[in-house]
Design a protein around this motif. Structure first.
Motif, PDB file in Angstrom:
ATOM      1  N   ALA A  11       0.710  -1.439   0.021  1.00 26.64           N
ATOM      2  CA  ALA A  11      -0.167   0.167   0.123  1.00 26.64           C
ATOM      3  C   ALA A  11       0.928   1.150   0.069  1.00 26.64           C
ATOM      4  CB  ALA A  11      -0.888   0.206   1.349  1.00 26.64           C
ATOM      5  N   ARG A  12       0.538   2.020  -0.741  1.00 20.33           N
ATOM      6  CA  ARG A  12       1.352   3.630  -0.901  1.00 20.33           C
ATOM      7  C   ARG A  12       0.254   4.590  -0.365  1.00 20.33           C
ATOM      8  NH1 ARG A  12       5.556   4.037  -4.845  1.00 20.33           N
ATOM      9  NH2 ARG A  12       4.723   6.282  -5.184  1.00 20.33           N
ATOM     10  N   VAL A  13       0.923   5.238   0.864  1.00 18.97           N
ATOM     11  CA  VAL A  13       0.031   6.028   1.617  1.00 18.97           C
ATOM     12  C   VAL A  13       0.862   7.425   1.548  1.00 18.97           C
ATOM     13  CG1 VAL A  13      -1.250   6.630   3.472  1.00 18.97           C
ATOM     14  CG2 VAL A  13      -1.068   4.437   2.672  1.00 18.97           C
ATOM     15  N   LEU A  14       0.088   8.625   1.192  1.00 18.18           N
ATOM     16  CA  LEU A  14       0.787   9.823   1.271  1.00 18.18           C
ATOM     17  C   LEU A  14       0.234  10.778   2.532  1.00 18.18           C
ATOM     18  CD1 LEU A  14       2.527  12.325   0.295  1.00 18.18           C
ATOM     19  CD2 LEU A  14       0.708  12.895  -1.225  1.00 18.18           C
ATOM     20  N   VAL A  15       0.994  11.108   3.488  1.00 17.18           N
ATOM     21  CA  VAL A  15       0.577  11.603   4.745  1.00 17.18           C
ATOM     22  C   VAL A  15       1.209  13.287   4.582  1.00 17.18           C
ATOM     23  CG1 VAL A  15       0.536  11.959   7.028  1.00 17.18           C
ATOM     24  CG2 VAL A  15       0.315   9.682   6.028  1.00 17.18           C
ATOM     25  N   ASP A  16       0.371  14.029   3.659  1.00 17.42           N
ATOM     26  CA  ASP A  16       0.718  15.409   3.633  1.00 17.42           C
ATOM     27  C   ASP A  16      -0.502  16.160   2.944  1.00 17.42           C
ATOM     28  OD1 ASP A  16       2.104  17.905   2.991  1.00 17.42           O
ATOM     29  OD2 ASP A  16       3.822  16.453   2.319  1.00 17.42           O
ATOM     30  N   ARG A  17      -0.387  17.558   3.402  1.00 13.36           N
ATOM     31  CA  ARG A  17      -1.614  18.153   2.848  1.00 13.36           C
ATOM     32  C   ARG A  17      -1.289  18.759   1.423  1.00 13.36           C
ATOM     33  NH1 ARG A  17      -5.563  19.451   6.687  1.00 13.36           N
ATOM     34  NH2 ARG A  17      -4.895  18.881   8.790  1.00 13.36           N
ATOM     35  N   LEU A  18      -0.129  18.772   1.061  1.00 11.70           N
ATOM     36  CA  LEU A  18       0.229  19.345  -0.133  1.00 11.70           C
ATOM     37  C   LEU A  18       0.499  18.285  -1.163  1.00 11.70           C
ATOM     38  CD1 LEU A  18       2.733  22.055   0.854  1.00 11.70           C
ATOM     39  CD2 LEU A  18       0.261  22.312   0.292  1.00 11.70           C
ATOM     40  N   TRP A  19       0.108  18.442  -2.345  1.00 13.69           N
ATOM     41  CA  TRP A  19       0.523  17.166  -3.399  1.00 13.69           C
ATOM     42  C   TRP A  19       1.869  17.562  -4.031  1.00 13.69           C
ATOM     43  CZ3 TRP A  19      -1.664  12.771  -4.461  1.00 13.69           C
ATOM     44  CH2 TRP A  19      -1.031  11.844  -5.520  1.00 13.69           C
ATOM     45  N   PRO A  20       2.623  16.628  -4.193  1.00 12.61           N
ATOM     46  CA  PRO A  20       4.150  16.848  -4.728  1.00 12.61           C
ATOM     47  C   PRO A  20       3.950  17.457  -6.170  1.00 12.61           C
ATOM     48  CG  PRO A  20       3.710  14.328  -3.944  1.00 12.61           C
ATOM     49  CD  PRO A  20       2.434  15.129  -3.888  1.00 12.61           C
ATOM     50  N   ARG A  21       4.843  18.494  -6.302  1.00 11.76           N
ATOM     51  CA  ARG A  21       4.795  19.000  -7.760  1.00 11.76           C
ATOM     52  C   ARG A  21       5.304  17.857  -8.593  1.00 11.76           C
ATOM     53  NH1 ARG A  21       7.474  25.005  -6.248  1.00 11.76           N
ATOM     54  NH2 ARG A  21       5.659  25.591  -5.152  1.00 11.76           N
ATOM     55  N   GLY A  22       4.884  18.124  -9.641  1.00 14.96           N
ATOM     56  CA  GLY A  22       5.393  17.466 -10.878  1.00 14.96           C
ATOM     57  C   GLY A  22       4.886  15.905 -11.032  1.00 14.96           C
ATOM     58  N   LEU A  23       4.277  15.655 -10.244  1.00 12.92           N
ATOM     59  CA  LEU A  23       3.691  14.336 -10.282  1.00 12.92           C
ATOM     60  C   LEU A  23       2.143  14.315 -10.278  1.00 12.92           C
ATOM     61  CD1 LEU A  23       4.918  11.406  -9.457  1.00 12.92           C
ATOM     62  CD2 LEU A  23       4.052  11.801  -7.011  1.00 12.92           C
ATOM     63  N   SER A  24       1.775  13.316 -11.060  1.00 11.31           N
ATOM     64  CA  SER A  24       0.415  13.105 -11.334  1.00 11.31           C
ATOM     65  C   SER A  24      -0.085  11.984 -10.497  1.00 11.31           C
ATOM     66  CB  SER A  24       0.074  12.778 -12.807  1.00 11.31           C
ATOM     67  OG  SER A  24       0.296  11.396 -13.146  1.00 11.31           O
ATOM     68  N   LYS A  25      -1.317  11.999 -10.403  1.00 10.19           N
ATOM     69  CA  LYS A  25      -2.048  11.061  -9.447  1.00 10.19           C
ATOM     70  C   LYS A  25      -1.891   9.404 -10.123  1.00 10.19           C
ATOM     71  CE  LYS A  25      -5.195  14.094  -6.881  1.00 10.19           C
ATOM     72  NZ  LYS A  25      -6.417  14.569  -6.570  1.00 10.19           N
ATOM     73  N   GLU A  26      -1.806   9.536 -11.159  1.00  9.32           N
ATOM     74  CA  GLU A  26      -1.827   8.253 -11.779  1.00  9.32           C
ATOM     75  C   GLU A  26      -0.393   7.598 -11.811  1.00  9.32           C
ATOM     76  OE1 GLU A  26      -3.137  11.055 -13.679  1.00  9.32           O
ATOM     77  OE2 GLU A  26      -4.924  10.274 -13.300  1.00  9.32           O
TER      78      GLU A  26
END
Length: 85
Positions: A11-26
């Motif tokens: 499982a890949r979980v992001l715990v951050d309020r900001l989406w990483p720049r230059g990275l699509s959700k796909e």
């Protein structure tokens, strides 16, 4: 987040309020984006990664984690299917 996903990742979980720049959700291939468990934007801006502020940051972050919305975050993560690591 910036490393390409691999089948053994689990499982890949992001715990951050900001989406990483230059990275699509796909590209990220996340199982869960757990914004509510991350420090608020206001707290992050105040902290600015200044070492002398860490103790106060940690205390304020624990207070945020005691909020109802943050309390629901672990429940969502417990429901995350376990895959691989």
């Amino acid at each position: 987040m910036y490393e390409p996903p691999e089948p053994a990742d689990g499982a890949r979980v992001l715990v951050d309020r900001l989406w990483p720049r230059g990275l699509s959700k796909e590209e990220a291939q996340l199982t869960e984006w757990c914004k509510d468990a991350a420090p608020s934007s206001e707290l992050r801006r105040w902290y600015r990664h200044e070492r002398e502020r860490f103790e106060v940051f940690a205390e304020r972050y624990r207070e945020e984690l005691a909020q109802e919305t943050a309390q629901r975050a672990p429940e969502r993560l417990r429901g995350t299917p376990k895959r691989g690591r």
